[in-house]
Design an enzyme around this catalytic site. Structure first.
Site, PDB file in Angstrom:
ATOM      1  N   HIS A 131      62.222 -81.507  11.841  1.00 36.25           N
ATOM      2  CA  HIS A 131      62.508 -80.682  13.019  1.00 36.25           C
ATOM      3  C   HIS A 131      61.357 -79.768  13.423  1.00 36.25           C
ATOM      4  O   HIS A 131      61.530 -78.835  14.190  1.00 36.25           O
ATOM      5  CB  HIS A 131      63.804 -79.894  12.834  1.00 36.25           C
ATOM      6  CG  HIS A 131      64.982 -80.796  12.567  1.00 36.25           C
ATOM      7  ND1 HIS A 131      65.442 -81.693  13.503  1.00 36.25           N
ATOM      8  CD2 HIS A 131      65.740 -80.979  11.468  1.00 36.25           C
ATOM      9  CE1 HIS A 131      66.458 -82.374  12.978  1.00 36.25           C
ATOM     10  NE2 HIS A 131      66.653 -81.974  11.750  1.00 36.25           N
ATOM     11  N   ARG A 163      62.587 -69.382  26.338  1.00 34.00           N
ATOM     12  CA  ARG A 163      61.297 -68.724  26.074  1.00 34.00           C
ATOM     13  C   ARG A 163      60.185 -69.667  26.497  1.00 34.00           C
ATOM     14  O   ARG A 163      60.451 -70.831  26.820  1.00 34.00           O
ATOM     15  CB  ARG A 163      61.158 -68.457  24.571  1.00 34.00           C
ATOM     16  CG  ARG A 163      61.178 -69.736  23.760  1.00 34.00           C
ATOM     17  CD  ARG A 163      60.791 -69.546  22.305  1.00 34.00           C
ATOM     18  NE  ARG A 163      60.528 -70.832  21.670  1.00 34.00           N
ATOM     19  CZ  ARG A 163      61.434 -71.669  21.225  1.00 34.00           C
ATOM     20  NH1 ARG A 163      62.724 -71.361  21.325  1.00 34.00           N
ATOM     21  NH2 ARG A 163      61.087 -72.821  20.676  1.00 34.00           N
ATOM     22  N   GLU A 208      79.780 -84.599  18.766  1.00 32.96           N
ATOM     23  CA  GLU A 208      79.048 -85.377  19.773  1.00 32.96           C
ATOM     24  C   GLU A 208      78.926 -86.805  19.284  1.00 32.96           C
ATOM     25  O   GLU A 208      78.808 -87.047  18.083  1.00 32.96           O
ATOM     26  CB  GLU A 208      77.608 -84.846  19.939  1.00 32.96           C
ATOM     27  CG  GLU A 208      77.460 -83.662  20.836  1.00 32.96           C
ATOM     28  CD  GLU A 208      76.000 -83.242  20.986  1.00 32.96           C
ATOM     29  OE1 GLU A 208      75.103 -83.928  20.451  1.00 32.96           O
ATOM     30  OE2 GLU A 208      75.758 -82.221  21.642  1.00 32.96           O
ATOM     31  N   LYS A 246      75.934 -73.249  21.668  1.00 31.68           N
ATOM     32  CA  LYS A 246      75.946 -74.648  22.104  1.00 31.68           C
ATOM     33  C   LYS A 246      77.220 -75.009  22.847  1.00 31.68           C
ATOM     34  O   LYS A 246      77.173 -75.729  23.851  1.00 31.68           O
ATOM     35  CB  LYS A 246      75.801 -75.587  20.902  1.00 31.68           C
ATOM     36  CG  LYS A 246      74.497 -75.431  20.142  1.00 31.68           C
ATOM     37  CD  LYS A 246      73.446 -76.360  20.685  1.00 31.68           C
ATOM     38  CE  LYS A 246      72.131 -76.235  19.955  1.00 31.68           C
ATOM     39  NZ  LYS A 246      72.229 -76.490  18.531  1.00 31.68           N
TER      40      LYS A 246
HETATM   41  C1  MV4 Z   1      71.383 -85.449  17.956  1.00 31.28           C
HETATM   42  C2  MV4 Z   1      70.832 -86.668  17.498  1.00 31.28           C
HETATM   43  C3  MV4 Z   1      71.565 -87.804  17.728  1.00 31.28           C
HETATM   44  N1  MV4 Z   1      72.765 -87.750  18.375  1.00 31.28           N
HETATM   45  N2  MV4 Z   1      72.570 -85.440  18.588  1.00 31.28           N
HETATM   46  C4  MV4 Z   1      68.173 -82.497  15.924  1.00 31.28           C
HETATM   47  C5  MV4 Z   1      67.920 -81.056  16.185  1.00 31.28           C
HETATM   48  C6  MV4 Z   1      68.835 -80.631  17.267  1.00 31.28           C
HETATM   49  N3  MV4 Z   1      68.169 -79.854  18.266  1.00 31.28           N
HETATM   50  C7  MV4 Z   1      69.398 -81.903  17.822  1.00 31.28           C
HETATM   51  N4  MV4 Z   1      69.028 -82.983  16.958  1.00 31.28           N
HETATM   52  C8  MV4 Z   1      69.559 -84.225  17.120  1.00 31.28           C
HETATM   53  N5  MV4 Z   1      70.751 -84.281  17.781  1.00 31.28           N
HETATM   54  C9  MV4 Z   1      73.239 -86.562  18.780  1.00 31.28           C
HETATM   55  N6  MV4 Z   1      74.426 -86.527  19.407  1.00 31.28           N
HETATM   56  C10 MV4 Z   1      69.600 -86.633  16.843  1.00 31.28           C
HETATM   57  C11 MV4 Z   1      68.958 -85.419  16.641  1.00 31.28           C
HETATM   58  C12 MV4 Z   1      67.689 -85.455  15.954  1.00 31.28           C
HETATM   59  C13 MV4 Z   1      66.496 -85.063  16.602  1.00 31.28           C
HETATM   60  C14 MV4 Z   1      66.487 -84.598  17.917  1.00 31.28           C
HETATM   61  C15 MV4 Z   1      65.315 -84.238  18.535  1.00 31.28           C
HETATM   62  C16 MV4 Z   1      64.118 -84.333  17.840  1.00 31.28           C
HETATM   63  C17 MV4 Z   1      64.091 -84.767  16.532  1.00 31.28           C
HETATM   64  C18 MV4 Z   1      65.277 -85.141  15.890  1.00 31.28           C
HETATM   65  C19 MV4 Z   1      65.243 -85.593  14.585  1.00 31.28           C
HETATM   66  C20 MV4 Z   1      66.410 -85.968  13.968  1.00 31.28           C
HETATM   67  C21 MV4 Z   1      67.632 -85.877  14.647  1.00 31.28           C
END
Ligand code: MV4
Length: 490
Positions: free
Chosen positions: A221, A278, A186, A102
């Site tokens: 997720h 992918r 972040e 990341k």
């Molecule tokens: C975040 C966020 C809020 N703010 N980053 C969850 C999995 C990972 N791929 C990134 N995720 C998140 N990152 C910041 N700066 C909220 C989430 C998140 C989320 C993101 C996409 C789809 C579902 C989610 C469920 C909870 C939190």
């Protein structure tokens, strides 16, 4: 099955690999050849690079398609294929490595002018420094593991006194899961949307995007429902994000199919989150609205062919939705429900695609992901795609195991979903109605030995006048008067 279906259409013969648990699986029967590669646990079969390479060599395979799971994002595997003279149907190990970390991918995106979530560019080394940084960014923030994914090694920080414990917790979780404890900071994006862009690139410098997929409906997720176009994007933001996605792919000299994940806030600010190097589970909705067979394109570009179309040739035609059908029990905390399928009737007809592999008498193994099929519907517009999905879920009957079908029907009936007014909190926000017992419980489960014909028996009984079943939905009378009924010719 998905890969071999495309191979068959273009005259490529296929070799399946299988574990003990998959000996009787459809892909073994469908392939031209099949090689047994070990016992049921994936770390004793599908995850062993040597076994996959041996299977390819012994059958003189020209190429390996890694699918969506297992070794599909493993840079060592991509590299090994290259060393052995076998085409890896996917990007370079360099692209996989750069996007897999990341902190590295954030740096690369910043350099390429792709917006990332405001935060740190370097890993956190010093806790006091981190406190200073967070003061500048402003609470709330997210501490994220550089090697993370799927929410692992991620902590939300709301107050000052949570900062140090959260850093330590994210670090130790990251260490345990990924053997790498680098973390970064972040800004926390409240109630985000998860919107991803499909990209496709050849080895000649041509990169296009195939628009977005709205994937905000997730549970722990895990995606549950995906659709395209996203109900919230405007043409202008879509175009900007598409360009950003292409720039992101070009920044790592990407070739093959890939996905750029963004989080999008309510004001439609969008930020690069990560790239999946992918093909993804939800690719069929993109195929449906663009008309592009992504697996064929992956094979063509891996073989060195140039893309046969340009960005301006691509259009979004109508609307597509995917529901993931899981062998899980929504009434029992979504516990996996492996076992034998006693009866199955799958939906059919106009605008329906079922990507699956199960059949009557098939025993779903407990060793792998419990997803058993993907149901994709298309409509001229979103309301038609939703109504078709409701029709398809109604037709879908599976007995012998528990499935998420009734849960998905509830999602299709949820007002915020119908209005396109939802974000990543949708499942949590609506959990009470989504899990209402009598709605989620498929009564046919209780009579698992009876065939699907009996599942339609409600209507027969009603027709005989033995039971009155009020039909509230004679909506055909309103065609032309009701806004949410599709009556235009596409
Ligand atoms: C975040 C966020 C809020 N703010 N980053 C969850 C999995 C990972 N791929 C990134 N995720 C998140 N990152 C910041 N700066 C909220 C989430 C998140 C989320 C993101 C996409 C789809 C579902 C989610 C469920 C909870 C939190």
């Amino acid at each position: 099955m998905r890969i071999m279906r495309s191979c068959r259409e273009i005259g490529i013969s296929s070799v399946a690999v299988y574990s003990d648990a998959d000996r009787k699986s459809m892909h073994v029967r469908y392939a031209d050849e099949a090689i047994h590669i070990g016992s049921s646990p994936s770390n004793e079969s599908y995850l062993i690079i040597d076994k996959i390479i041996d299977a390819a060599k012994s059958t003189k395979a020209d190429a390996i398609h890694p699918g969506y799971g297992f070794l599909s994002e493993n840079a060592d595997f991509a590299e090994r294929c290259q060393k052995e003279g076998i085409i890896f149907i996917g990007p370079s190990s360099y692209a996989i490595n750069t996007m897999g970390d990341k902190i590295t991918s954030r740096k690369t995106m910043i350099a390429a002018g792709v917006p990332v979530v405001p935060g740190t560019e370097e890993p956190i080394n010093d806790e006091n420094e981190a406190i200073e940084t967070i003061k500048k960014i402003g609470l709330p923030v997210m501490i994220k593991a550089s090697a993370g994914g799927g929410g692992k090694g991620m902590r939300r920080v709301l107050t000052d006194d949570e900062i140090i414990p959260s850093i330590r917790a994210a670090r130790s979780e990251a260490m345990a899961s990924f053997a790498d404890d680098s973390v970064y900071i972040e800004k926390y994006i409240k109630s985000p949307h998860h919107i991803e862009f499909q990209i496709l690139a050849d080895k000649h410098g041509n990169t296009v995007h195939l628009f977005e997929r709205e994937c905000s409906i997730q549970r722990r997720h895990q995606k549950v429902v995906e659709e395209t176009p996203s109900p919230i994007l405007t043409p202008k933001v879509r175009e900007e994000m598409g360009k950003a996605a292409v720039a992101a792919a070009k920044a790592v000299n990407y070739d093959g199919a890939g996905t750029i994940e963004f989080i999008v806030d309510d004001a439609l600010n969008y930020y690069f989150l990560e790239m999946n190097t992918r093909l993804q589970v939800e690719h069929p909705i993109t195929e449906r609205v663009t008309g592009v067979d992504l697996v064929k394109q992956q094979i063509f570009v891996a073989n060195g062919q140039a893309l046969s179309f340009k960005q301006e040739d691509l259009k979004q035609n109508g609307h597509a939705i995917e529901c993931r059908i899981y062998a899980e029990d929504p009434d029992n905390n979504f516990m996996p429900s492996p076992g034998e399928i006693k009866h199955i009737t799958e939906p059919m007809g106009l605008g329906i695609r079922v990507d699956g592999y199960v059949h009557e008498g098939y025993e779903i193994p407990l060793f792998y992901d419990p997803m058993i099929s993907k149901l994709i519907t298309w409509g001229v517009d979103r309301p038609e795609a939703i109504r078709r999905m409701k029709r398809a879920l109604y037709e879908y009957k599976i007995t012998g195991i528990k499935t998420s079908i009734r849960f998905l029907e509830k999602i299709m009936e949820t007002p915020n979903f119908i209005e396109g007014n939802y974000n990543t909190h949708f499942v949590d926000d609506n959990v009470d109605t989504l899990l209402e017992k009598e709605k989620c419980n498929d009564l046919s489960e209780d009579i698992a030995m009876i065939t699907a014909f009996v599942a339609y028996n409600d209507n027969i009984i009603a027709a005989e006048g033995k039971q009155t079943k009020k039909c509230e939905k004679n909506e055909w009378k309103n065609i032309g008067r009701r806004k949410n009924l599709s009556n235009q010719i596409y």
